[in-house]
Every structure is written in structure tokens, then in C-alpha cells.
Write a protein that holds these residues in place. Structure first.
Motif, short mmCIF file in Angstrom:
data_model
loop_
_atom_site.label_atom_id
_atom_site.label_comp_id
_atom_site.label_asym_id
_atom_site.label_seq_id
_atom_site.Cartn_x
_atom_site.Cartn_y
_atom_site.Cartn_z
N LYS A 243 0.82 -1.22 0.00
CA LYS A 243 0.00 0.00 0.00
C LYS A 243 0.85 1.26 0.00
O LYS A 243 0.70 2.13 -0.86
N ASP A 244 1.73 1.42 0.98
CA ASP A 244 2.59 2.61 1.07
C ASP A 244 4.04 2.13 1.11
O ASP A 244 4.65 2.03 2.18
N ALA A 245 4.57 1.86 -0.05
CA ALA A 245 5.92 1.28 -0.12
C ALA A 245 6.99 2.36 -0.07
O ALA A 245 6.78 3.52 -0.45
N VAL A 246 8.17 1.96 0.43
CA VAL A 246 9.37 2.82 0.42
C VAL A 246 10.51 2.01 -0.17
O VAL A 246 10.53 0.78 -0.11
N GLN A 247 11.45 2.73 -0.75
CA GLN A 247 12.63 2.08 -1.31
C GLN A 247 13.82 2.49 -0.46
O GLN A 247 14.24 3.64 -0.48
N ILE A 248 14.37 1.55 0.28
CA ILE A 248 15.41 1.83 1.28
C ILE A 248 16.80 1.67 0.67
O ILE A 248 17.09 0.69 -0.01
N THR A 249 17.67 2.67 0.96
CA THR A 249 19.07 2.62 0.50
C THR A 249 20.05 2.43 1.66
O THR A 249 21.15 1.90 1.45
N SER A 250 19.68 2.84 2.87
CA SER A 250 20.55 2.63 4.03
C SER A 250 19.74 2.72 5.31
O SER A 250 18.71 3.40 5.35
N VAL A 251 20.23 2.03 6.35
CA VAL A 251 19.63 2.11 7.68
C VAL A 251 20.74 2.23 8.71
O VAL A 251 21.75 1.53 8.64
N SER A 252 20.55 3.16 9.64
CA SER A 252 21.52 3.37 10.72
C SER A 252 22.95 3.56 10.19
O SER A 252 23.91 3.11 10.79
N GLY A 253 23.08 4.22 9.04
CA GLY A 253 24.39 4.50 8.47
C GLY A 253 25.00 3.35 7.69
O GLY A 253 26.11 3.48 7.19
N VAL A 254 24.31 2.23 7.58
CA VAL A 254 24.80 1.06 6.84
C VAL A 254 24.01 0.95 5.54
O VAL A 254 22.78 0.87 5.56
N THR A 255 24.72 0.96 4.41
CA THR A 255 24.04 0.94 3.12
C THR A 255 23.57 -0.46 2.76
O THR A 255 24.09 -1.46 3.27
N LEU A 256 22.59 -0.52 1.88
CA LEU A 256 22.12 -1.79 1.32
C LEU A 256 22.76 -1.96 -0.06
O LEU A 256 22.92 -0.98 -0.80
N SER A 257 23.13 -3.18 -0.40
CA SER A 257 23.81 -3.42 -1.67
C SER A 257 22.95 -3.04 -2.87
O SER A 257 23.46 -2.76 -3.96
N ARG A 258 21.66 -3.00 -2.67
CA ARG A 258 20.74 -2.51 -3.69
C ARG A 258 19.51 -1.94 -3.01
O ARG A 258 19.13 -2.37 -1.91
N ALA A 259 18.92 -0.95 -3.66
CA ALA A 259 17.71 -0.34 -3.10
C ALA A 259 16.63 -1.40 -2.97
O ALA A 259 16.37 -2.15 -3.90
N SER A 260 16.01 -1.45 -1.79
CA SER A 260 15.07 -2.53 -1.48
C SER A 260 13.70 -1.97 -1.15
O SER A 260 13.57 -1.08 -0.31
N THR A 261 12.68 -2.53 -1.79
CA THR A 261 11.30 -2.07 -1.60
C THR A 261 10.63 -2.86 -0.48
O THR A 261 10.73 -4.10 -0.43
N MET A 262 9.95 -2.15 0.40
CA MET A 262 9.26 -2.76 1.55
C MET A 262 8.30 -1.76 2.13
O MET A 262 8.25 -0.59 1.69
N ASP A 263 7.54 -2.15 3.14
CA ASP A 263 6.71 -1.18 3.85
C ASP A 263 7.50 -0.59 5.02
O ASP A 263 8.60 -1.05 5.34
N CYS A 264 6.93 0.44 5.65
CA CYS A 264 7.67 1.12 6.73
C CYS A 264 7.88 0.24 7.95
O CYS A 264 8.89 0.36 8.65
N GLY A 265 6.93 -0.65 8.23
CA GLY A 265 7.10 -1.55 9.38
C GLY A 265 8.35 -2.41 9.23
O GLY A 265 9.10 -2.61 10.19
#
Length: 281
Positions: free
Chosen positions: A136-158
Motif C-alpha cells: 500500500k505505502d511502499a518505500v525504497q530503502i538505501t541505508s539504515v543506521s548508516g549502513v548501506t544496502l547493496s541494492r535499493a530494497s522495496t518494503m513497507d515502513c514496518g
């Protein structure tokens, strides 16, 4: 009888007078009053073995050590409450302050899910031809807590919030001495598919934007700790099992190499919730 008694009285009187004269003190028993103004040092010193002076009655100061004298001589070492020493902290250079403000502004602009530590962008509703899939309300995450993701990842906020909590409280502390960890290797994120890609199985949490698969951790020096190669080898085994256990709580389902052959090379993490609590295997 009377002459004898008279002679006895005379003898007793004579003895009493003799005793009185023999035991009489040569000096008066009354103490002599102290002089009211000064002490006669000459008289005192004449009755003592060593002369007494005012100077040797006072305590002698210890000599100052060369180390203390050297420190005191340095102009930079001023007393704590010296009028020449300001108690106010030095102001930050203006350029540094502007740089910090610019960085915070940039992070705030790129943050999602109401948390500056979660970086990415909002992508809105994700639809699919399959009814059970979509976010429903997706986000594309590139990093969390200063640690990057190897690729942008789609998920919900939870799921993004759970991933950020896991990285911050478990992944980063676990790899602190070996790392720091700078990147998560993402094996899978949103995809409309069945569980383990088996035909006829239920739709995976990946198809609902509530799952992410992590296959490895990249350190600052370039070292890569993979689930496939490190799960049964020290020292990676201990660290990988620690982060696996740390995911059980923020996530509702945590699967690793011990769960089945489908997860021998990655951790499956999703936010599905069960009445019996988190399922971690």
C-alpha cells in the motif's frame, strides 16, 4: 604522777618541732605566675641542652619538586579559575557548523518512515496482477543506521523500521571490532512469488513488502562475511549466530541455514506476526 606527765608533754613538743623543721620545703608550693608579656629565652636556654629559637619551632616547608616547578612555569597551564582562563567552550568554526547543518538537512530530506536513520524514498502504492501481492505505502530503502544496502530494497515502513532496529542494536555492535560493518548484501526484497518459489504454495511475505533476505555483511576494509561460508566456521559462526538471534524480536519470522535447504546461504527476515510469538529457526 604530775612531774612525769609534764616531762612527757615537753618531749612530745620537742619531737613535733623537730619533725616540722626537717620536712619544711625549701621553696613555696604556690606556683609562680607566668610573665604577661615576653618569655626570657636566655633563662629558658640556660636550663636546656639545646638552644630554642623562634625559627626552629615553626614547620619547615617541603621543597618544590622539579616536575611541579616545570609545570608551573609553562604559561599554557593556568589555574582552573584564573581570570585569564575562560570557562566557556570554544566555539565551533563556522565552516564546520555549516557542514554539519548541511549534512543533517540532507539526511532529513532523504529520510523516510519518520526516522532520519532510515534513508530512501517513498514509492507509494505497488500493485500486482496477483491479488495477494502488492504494498500500500511502499518505500525504497538505501541505508539504515548508516549502513548501506547493496541494492535499493522495496518494503513497507514496518519492515524498514524493524531492519533499522536490528542493524543498530545487533549488527553494528556485533561486528564493531571486526568492522565496522558498512553494507548489507541483499539477496531479495519485494517480489510477487510463492514461499520458496514452490508451485501452489502460499504467497511469500516478500510479495507483501514485509520481507528482506540478507546474504552477507561487508566490513570497512572490504572483508565480506557471508552466511554461506561463515555459518559453520569460526570466528564468523559466533557473530552470525548472534545477529541471527538479534533479529528475533524486531522481526516476526527469522530463518537461517538451520531451518531448511532453501535458507542455507541467507537470513530470511519478515514482519509477519503470530499469536504464539516470533518464529525463529
Amino acid at each position: 604522777m604530775r612531774p612525769v606527765a609534764g616531762r612527757l608533754l615537753i618531749v612530745v613538743a620537742a619531737l613535733w618541732c623537730g619533725i616540722g623543721h626537717a620536712s619544711a620545703p625549701e621553696q613555696s608550693l604556690v606556683p609562680i605566675a607566668r610573665p604577661s608579656d615576653t618569655v626570657d629565652l636566655a633563662a629558658v636556654s640556660s636550663r636546656t641542652a639545646a638552644p630554642i629559637s623562634i625559627t626552629n619551632m615553626r614547620p619547615v616547608l617541603r621543597p618544590v619538586s622539579p616536575q611541579i616547578a616545570a609545570v608551573a612555569a609553562r604559561p599554557s597551564d593556568l589555574p582552573l579559575f584564573s581570570p585569564d582562563t575562560s570557562l566557556m567552550p570554544n566555539a565551533r568554526p563556522e565552516a564546520l557548523e555549516q557542514q554539519i547543518l548541511f549534512k543533517k538537512r540532507k539526511l532529513r530530506k532523504g529520510s523516510v518512515c519518520g526516522d532520519i536513520a532510515i534513508q530512501g524514498k517513498a514509492v507509494g502504492r505497488v500493485t500486482s496482477k496477483t491479488k495477494a501481492c502488492g504494498v500500500k505505502d511502499a518505500v525504497q530503502i538505501t541505508s539504515v543506521s548508516g549502513v548501506t544496502l547493496s541494492r535499493a530494497s522495496t518494503m513497507d515502513c514496518g519492515t524498514a523500521i524493524a531492519l533499522n532496529e536490528w542493524v543498530d542494536k545487533s549488527v553494528k555492535p556485533t561486528f564493531k571490532r571486526r568492522g565496522p560493518v558498512v553494507q548489507l548484501q541483499v539477496a531479495a526484497h519485494y517480489a510477487c512469488r510463492t514461499r520458496n518459489n514452490r508451485k501452489g504454495a502460499r504467497i511469500s511475505e516478500h510479495g507483501k513488502g514485509r520481507a528482506i533476505d540478507i546474504s552477507g555483511f561487508v566490513m570497512a576494509d572490504g572483508e565480506v562475511v557471508t552466511v554461506l561460508n561463515g555459518w559453520r566456521k569460526n570466528p564468523s559462526q559466533k557473530q552470525l549466530k548472534k545477529v541471527w538471534r538479534g533479529a528475533c524480536g524486531p522481526f516476526g519470522t527469522v530463518l537461517g541455514p538451520n531451518s531448511d535447504r532453501y535458507h542455507r546461504d541467507h537470513f530470511h527476515l519478515d514482519t509477519a506476526r503470530y499469536r504464539s510469538g516470533a518464529y525463529c529457526r
